[in-house]
Design a protein around this motif. Structure first.
Motif, mmCIF file in Angstrom:
data_model
loop_
_atom_site.group_PDB
_atom_site.id
_atom_site.type_symbol
_atom_site.label_atom_id
_atom_site.label_comp_id
_atom_site.label_asym_id
_atom_site.label_seq_id
_atom_site.Cartn_x
_atom_site.Cartn_y
_atom_site.Cartn_z
ATOM 1 N N GLY A 184 0.814 -1.204 0.000
ATOM 2 C CA GLY A 184 0.000 0.000 0.000
ATOM 3 C C GLY A 184 0.845 1.250 0.000
ATOM 4 O O GLY A 184 2.031 1.225 0.330
ATOM 5 N N ILE A 213 -3.753 4.671 4.793
ATOM 6 C CA ILE A 213 -3.458 4.047 3.500
ATOM 7 C C ILE A 213 -4.270 4.757 2.418
ATOM 8 O O ILE A 213 -5.484 4.895 2.537
ATOM 9 C CB ILE A 213 -3.788 2.546 3.511
ATOM 10 C CG1 ILE A 213 -2.961 1.836 4.574
ATOM 11 C CG2 ILE A 213 -3.546 1.939 2.127
ATOM 12 C CD1 ILE A 213 -3.349 0.389 4.791
ATOM 13 N N TYR A 228 -4.270 0.759 -2.074
ATOM 14 C CA TYR A 228 -4.025 -0.646 -1.767
ATOM 15 C C TYR A 228 -3.627 -1.327 -3.074
ATOM 16 O O TYR A 228 -4.264 -1.102 -4.102
ATOM 17 C CB TYR A 228 -5.295 -1.308 -1.230
ATOM 18 C CG TYR A 228 -5.809 -0.694 0.045
ATOM 19 C CD1 TYR A 228 -5.515 -1.276 1.271
ATOM 20 C CD2 TYR A 228 -6.597 0.453 0.025
ATOM 21 C CE1 TYR A 228 -6.001 -0.725 2.446
ATOM 22 C CE2 TYR A 228 -7.076 1.011 1.194
ATOM 23 C CZ TYR A 228 -6.782 0.419 2.401
ATOM 24 O OH TYR A 228 -7.260 0.969 3.561
#
Length: 71
Positions: A46, A55, A58
């Motif tokens: 990520g 994040i 991904y």
């Protein structure tokens, strides 16, 4: 039924999660590859936003298997 399979490795990306990144990879492969019989998730990575620590993206690296067509 085929006796030979080909395996390719691709990377899918998503801002929703790793499962979605896998599905993105599968959906994209399905546009040009017919007869997909399976997949293996081999890596999940990520991209992190340094300011929020969350994040952002991904990524899932997957191997996709499909039968070889004989003419």
């Amino acid at each position: 039924m085929t006796d030979v399979a080909k395996v390719i490795e691709i990377v899918g990306s998503s801002n929703q999660g790793w499962e979605d990144a896998v599905q993105v990879a599968l959906d994209e492969a399905s546009k040009t590859i017919h007869g997909i019989t399976g997949l293996e998730v081999i890596d999940m990575t990520g991209k992190v936003d340094p300011s929020s620590g969350k994040i952002e993206i991904y990524r899932a690296t997957v191997k996709i298997a499909f039968g070889v067509q004989h003419s």
